[in-house]
Design a protein around this motif. Structure first.
Motif, short mmCIF file in Angstrom:
data_model
loop_
_atom_site.label_atom_id
_atom_site.label_comp_id
_atom_site.label_asym_id
_atom_site.label_seq_id
_atom_site.Cartn_x
_atom_site.Cartn_y
_atom_site.Cartn_z
N GLN A 4 0.83 -1.20 0.00
CA GLN A 4 0.00 0.00 0.00
C GLN A 4 0.87 1.26 0.00
O GLN A 4 0.55 2.25 -0.68
CB GLN A 4 -0.94 0.02 1.21
N GLU A 5 1.97 1.23 0.73
CA GLU A 5 2.87 2.39 0.76
C GLU A 5 3.58 2.56 -0.58
O GLU A 5 3.82 3.68 -1.03
CB GLU A 5 3.89 2.23 1.89
N GLN A 7 2.30 1.71 -3.49
CA GLN A 7 1.30 2.23 -4.42
C GLN A 7 1.02 3.71 -4.20
O GLN A 7 0.64 4.42 -5.12
CB GLN A 7 0.01 1.42 -4.32
N LYS A 8 1.22 4.18 -2.99
CA LYS A 8 1.01 5.61 -2.69
C LYS A 8 2.01 6.46 -3.48
O LYS A 8 1.72 7.60 -3.82
CB LYS A 8 1.15 5.84 -1.18
N GLU A 9 3.16 5.90 -3.81
CA GLU A 9 4.19 6.63 -4.55
C GLU A 9 3.98 6.57 -6.06
O GLU A 9 4.69 7.25 -6.80
CB GLU A 9 5.58 6.06 -4.21
N TRP A 10 3.05 5.77 -6.52
CA TRP A 10 2.81 5.65 -7.96
C TRP A 10 2.18 6.92 -8.50
O TRP A 10 1.73 7.80 -7.77
CB TRP A 10 1.88 4.48 -8.25
N VAL A 12 -0.46 9.48 -10.35
CA VAL A 12 -1.91 9.67 -10.27
C VAL A 12 -2.51 9.31 -11.63
O VAL A 12 -2.00 9.71 -12.68
CB VAL A 12 -2.24 11.13 -9.89
N ASN A 63 0.21 3.24 -12.06
CA ASN A 63 -0.66 4.30 -11.54
C ASN A 63 -1.35 3.87 -10.26
O ASN A 63 -1.62 2.69 -10.05
CB ASN A 63 -1.73 4.67 -12.55
N ARG A 64 -1.67 4.87 -9.45
CA ARG A 64 -2.51 4.63 -8.28
C ARG A 64 -3.91 4.30 -8.74
O ARG A 64 -4.33 4.66 -9.84
CB ARG A 64 -2.59 5.89 -7.41
N ARG A 65 -4.64 3.66 -7.86
CA ARG A 65 -6.03 3.37 -8.17
C ARG A 65 -6.79 4.68 -8.29
O ARG A 65 -6.71 5.54 -7.42
CB ARG A 65 -6.63 2.53 -7.06
#
Length: 175
Positions: A4-5, A7-10, A12, A63-65
């Motif tokens: 999850q952390e 993916q937060k850096e992916w 937008v 990309n983030r969700r």
């Protein structure tokens, strides 16, 4: 780092509405000038399939969700599509009636004036057909919900006749 952390850096995700512009351009070119070069239709299909897969891979891995957003329609692009459809009727009728020899192949004694009249009649018939089809489609969401509910009731009735229990989800309504 947890997944999850990471993916937060992916990046937008690009909003879907921003991706409509390219498809609108493509629809305009195909609808108005596809008669001139018919091979462009399968080529665009192949390009769109590759683009779909590459965007899906990017969305899944880079990309983030995206934030879930709800919209009633495609917004300001709907009138643009309607104008392009109307212009495509004009351009394709003109291409067939004025620059094509198709009419002269079937009617060799046709004059230029008769060809223009045939083009105008063809264009008007296509306009009437477009308006007829546009009026057949329900624009009201309530009407679409009603049609969906009737179909669901019919399905439930058939399932109960056969003693089949459907797997229920929390909210089966797609609206």
């Amino acid at each position: 780092l947890t997944p999850q952390e990471e993916q937060k850096e992916w990046l937008v995700a690009t909003p879907v509405v921003d991706l409509y512009k390219d498809k609108i351009y493509q629809f305009g070119y195909i609808a108005m000038f596809g008669l001139v070069f018919p091979l462009v239709v399968p080529l665009c299909l192949v390009v769109n399939l590759f683009e779909l897969r590459s965007r899906a891979a990017t969305l899944l891995t880079k990309n983030r969700r995206p934030d879930p957003l709800q919209a009633a329609d495609i917004g300001s692009y709907q009138p643009v599509l309607e104008v392009l459809a109307t212009l495509s009727i004009l351009t394709n009728s003109g291409l067939i009636g004025i620059t094509s020899y198709g009419l002269y192949f079937y009617f060799p004694d046709m004059t230029i004036v008769e060809s223009l009249w045939a083009t105008i009649v063809l264009e008007h018939v296509l306009f009437v057909l477009k308006c007829f089809i546009a009026n057949m489609l329900p624009e009201d969401v309530f009407e679409a919900k009603l049609v969906w509910q009737v179909a669901e009731d019919s399905k439930a009735e058939q399932l109960s006749k056969w003693n089949i229990v459907e797997n229920e989800i929390e909210d089966p309504t797609p609206f």
